[in-house]
Design an enzyme around this catalytic site. Sequence first.
Site, mmCIF file in Angstrom:
data_model
loop_
_atom_site.group_PDB
_atom_site.id
_atom_site.type_symbol
_atom_site.label_atom_id
_atom_site.label_comp_id
_atom_site.label_asym_id
_atom_site.label_seq_id
_atom_site.Cartn_x
_atom_site.Cartn_y
_atom_site.Cartn_z
ATOM 1 N N LYS A 171 -3.398 -15.839 -5.068
ATOM 2 C CA LYS A 171 -2.154 -15.343 -5.675
ATOM 3 C C LYS A 171 -1.022 -16.356 -5.479
ATOM 4 O O LYS A 171 -0.260 -16.644 -6.403
ATOM 5 C CB LYS A 171 -1.787 -13.974 -5.081
ATOM 6 C CG LYS A 171 -2.736 -12.869 -5.565
ATOM 7 C CD LYS A 171 -2.652 -11.577 -4.787
ATOM 8 C CE LYS A 171 -3.769 -10.638 -5.275
ATOM 9 N NZ LYS A 171 -3.898 -9.396 -4.511
ATOM 10 N N GLN A 193 -1.700 -6.278 0.563
ATOM 11 C CA GLN A 193 -3.086 -6.580 0.200
ATOM 12 C C GLN A 193 -4.027 -5.503 0.748
ATOM 13 O O GLN A 193 -3.969 -5.143 1.922
ATOM 14 C CB GLN A 193 -3.487 -7.963 0.754
ATOM 15 C CG GLN A 193 -4.882 -8.396 0.371
ATOM 16 C CD GLN A 193 -5.052 -8.618 -1.142
ATOM 17 O OE1 GLN A 193 -4.182 -9.174 -1.814
ATOM 18 N NE2 GLN A 193 -6.173 -8.157 -1.672
ATOM 19 N N ASP A 234 2.240 -4.355 -7.601
ATOM 20 C CA ASP A 234 0.931 -3.808 -7.968
ATOM 21 C C ASP A 234 1.022 -2.617 -8.920
ATOM 22 O O ASP A 234 0.000 -2.135 -9.390
ATOM 23 C CB ASP A 234 0.185 -3.357 -6.703
ATOM 24 C CG ASP A 234 -0.704 -4.462 -6.151
ATOM 25 O OD1 ASP A 234 -1.016 -5.410 -6.901
ATOM 26 O OD2 ASP A 234 -1.105 -4.357 -4.972
#
Length: 285
Positions: A53, A97, A120
């Site tokens: 990422k 995460q 997200d």
Amino acid sequence: MAAELLAGGPVADAVLGEVAERVERLKAVGITPGLATILVGDDPASAGYVRRKHETCAEVGLSSINLEIPADAGQAALEAAIDELNANPEVDAYLIQLPLPDGFDFAAALARVDPAKDADGLHPTNLGRLVLQEPGPVPCTPAGIQAMLDHYGVEIAGAHVVVVGRGPTLGRPLALMLSNRGGGGDAAVTVVHSRVPDLADHTRRADIVVGAVGVPGFVTPEMVRPGAVVISGGITWEGRKLLPDVNESVGEVASWITPRLGGVGPTTVAMLLRNTVAAAESRQV
Ligand code: NAP
């Protein structure tokens, strides 16, 4: 029949090209979009995802930072990191995460995230916006799957899609997105899960089957109508080997199938950056 491959790379490149242009426009007015990640513990797969990422951020001009928290630090340490990122004006969006190590409460952590910084798209407020079809960050893997179908010209409107799995990060939001009214939606979506007997009766009637289970090889050729489009969203790590939900032999009956590597993954990262840039654009005015 050998299925054609739904490779994620070209889809991600197209999305990232658009993201890079938006980054340029923001930089021209003095804004550098910033993404942050919170990595809890030392799971190598999670560390690899986080690294990727940040590499992608660097490639398209976003700034990015990573906060690391030891697996034994406890929920309070995670919540302190969330508070820090909520307050940091250089961070437009961030993510925790997954999976979190045992002892952490993801739902409680997520509820503490500023919904405007939810990279997200999983915060309850943003999932609510998705239900209501209001603008907001959308869950990245489902958005990547939708972009993939669009990129390869697979007709979604009016198609019968069967999503196997009703989890909060993949199956459930994907079902919402594909059945929403308008662009990228308008499908007839069936969601099946572990309490559905004779699951193959459903999947065999689908134009598009999506594995959102997290069980390697769960979708087999017998579960797929010849010519259907089959996507593996669910993945499992066995050591360093990535195992998709869809058995490779499904490629003998499907018209399109995601490859074992380079399927949905790259599109997920691209969508994460798109959510981040959109968050940065919203502080322009
Ligand atoms: P989740 O919460 O783990 O839920 C899994 C779903 O699969 C549940 O609905 C469960 O049914 C169903 N299921 C499990 N075993 C089954 C069986 N034997 N028969 C039928 N259904 C079964 O789901 P999630 O968080 O949405 O994630 C799903 C998968 O997507 C995971 O593998 C995850 O790694 C993957 N994922 C991938 C990415 C990516 O970047 N590619 C990103 C996010 C998630 P019940 O509800 O009845 O228990």
